[in-house]
Scaffold this motif. Structure first.
Motif, PDB file in Angstrom:
ATOM      1  N   LEU A   1       1.379  -0.834   0.055  1.00 35.79           N
ATOM      2  CA  LEU A   1      -0.135   0.431  -0.331  1.00 35.79           C
ATOM      3  C   LEU A   1       0.852   1.168   0.693  1.00 35.79           C
ATOM      4  N   ASP A   2       0.535   2.474  -0.430  1.00 37.38           N
ATOM      5  CA  ASP A   2       0.946   3.634  -0.673  1.00 37.38           C
ATOM      6  C   ASP A   2       0.948   3.968   0.766  1.00 37.38           C
ATOM      7  N   HIS A   3       2.717   4.328   1.621  1.00 41.16           N
ATOM      8  CA  HIS A   3       3.151   4.832   2.846  1.00 41.16           C
ATOM      9  C   HIS A   3       1.611   5.620   3.505  1.00 41.16           C
ATOM     10  N   ARG A   4       1.241   6.710   2.678  1.00 44.87           N
ATOM     11  CA  ARG A   4       0.548   7.669   3.088  1.00 44.87           C
ATOM     12  C   ARG A   4      -0.880   7.030   3.211  1.00 44.87           C
ATOM     13  N   GLU A   5      -1.282   5.801   2.589  1.00 43.78           N
ATOM     14  CA  GLU A   5      -2.615   5.356   3.092  1.00 43.78           C
ATOM     15  C   GLU A   5      -2.338   4.348   3.644  1.00 43.78           C
ATOM     16  N   ALA A   6      -0.692   4.294   4.152  1.00 48.02           N
ATOM     17  CA  ALA A   6      -0.880   2.939   5.359  1.00 48.02           C
ATOM     18  C   ALA A   6      -1.205   3.904   6.873  1.00 48.02           C
ATOM     19  N   ALA A   7      -0.648   4.937   6.294  1.00 46.79           N
ATOM     20  CA  ALA A   7       0.115   5.522   7.938  1.00 46.79           C
ATOM     21  C   ALA A   7      -1.367   6.136   8.204  1.00 46.79           C
ATOM     22  N   SER A   8      -2.588   6.158   6.928  1.00 47.66           N
ATOM     23  CA  SER A   8      -4.072   6.602   7.755  1.00 47.66           C
ATOM     24  C   SER A   8      -4.502   5.633   8.618  1.00 47.66           C
ATOM     25  N   ILE A   9      -4.173   4.370   8.172  1.00 45.89           N
ATOM     26  CA  ILE A   9      -4.652   2.597   8.620  1.00 45.89           C
ATOM     27  C   ILE A   9      -4.914   2.885   9.639  1.00 45.89           C
TER      28      ILE A   9
END
Length: 270
Positions: A152-160
């Protein structure tokens, strides 16, 4: 998200049972794959997947479209896998040192090693690959699974996982280094000339102890073959082997269709 998917989610939120069933069916494979990689056990992942899907159905009205629906689903799923009491209580608390010692316990010699190209060798490879991640604490395991395996994109993963992108990258970097170091030191697929443990030498003890059953798990049947994994390891740059092998576990699809069961539990017929 396509307009059709958005419309189906809206219908599900408004109480359309058929749309809700379609939504559950569209996400159950992804939830199961995440749960399997976090728990390293397809049976436990089946139970966790059902609990997660129930949460998703009961919380669906709270989804407002502020993020992609898939991101929201992963956030609900990851939160359950990281915080549910049952998940915390059943976490084995392994370390890489403990896992390394276990791999070396009872290794066969060349005379008593398992036969080459046996289907159970691949079962062991996949299970060992997944169990390795249990040596990471749950936060770093989640970062590795989301960022390295699911890519996953790191920004997406961070928001998860609800941390800043910078903190997520630090977690992922630490997890990646730990997995790479262990794989290089202990996995015969990665370093066949120096690692003591190979699947052929490990399989007899794993089967004798019950770590591996007498037949392969149907949930793992889609994994690349042992020979394909060996070729992958041989052709991959050393620093990338660990990630490639971690991804080489097949589709990890559940053995049941959860949709009807989940909806029956959430809204039993009168």
């Amino acid at each position: 998200m396509t307009q059709s998917e958005h419309s189906k989610i809206k219908l599900a939120q408004d109480g359309d049972a058929a749309a809700l069933e379609d939504v559950v069916r569209s996400i159950q494979d992804r939830v199961f794959r995440l749960a399997t990689r976090m728990l390293a056990d397809p049976v436990a992942a089946q139970d966790a997947t059902q609990e997660i899907l129930i949460r998703i159905v009961t919380k669906l009205s709270t989804y407002r479209g502020d993020s992609a629906f898939e991101t929201w689903v992963y956030r609900v799923a990851t939160n359950y896998l990281l915080t549910a009491r049952k998940m915390i209580a059943n976490d084995p608390g392994l370390s890489f040192e403990m896992f390394s010692d276990d791999l070396l316990d009872g290794l066969a010699d060349d005379r008593t090693a398992a036969a080459e190209d046996h289907v159970m060798l691949n079962e062991l490879r996949v299970r060992c690959t997944m169990a390795m991640l249990l040596c990471l604490d749950r936060d770093h395991r989640a970062a590795y699974v989301l960022g390295e395996i699911l890519e996953l994109d790191h920004r997406e993963a961070a928001s998860i996982v609800e941390v800043s992108p910078a903190n997520f990258r630090k977690r992922l970097s630490r997890a990646r280094r730990a997995v790479q170091a262990f794989t290089a030191a202990s996995c015969g697929l990665t370093t066949p000339t120096t690692a003591a443990c190979t699947c052929r030498k490990r399989l007899p003890a794993a089967m004798a102890s019950g770590r591996i059953g007498p037949t392969p798990s149907p949930a793992l049947s889609g994994a690349p073959s042992m020979s394909e994994a060996q070729t992958l390891a041989a052709e991959t740059e050393a620093g990338l082997v660990a990630a490639k092998l971690q991804r080489a576990t097949g589709p990890l699809t559940p053995l049941k269709d959860f949709a009807a069961d989940v909806l029956r539990i959430v809204d039993p017929p009168g």
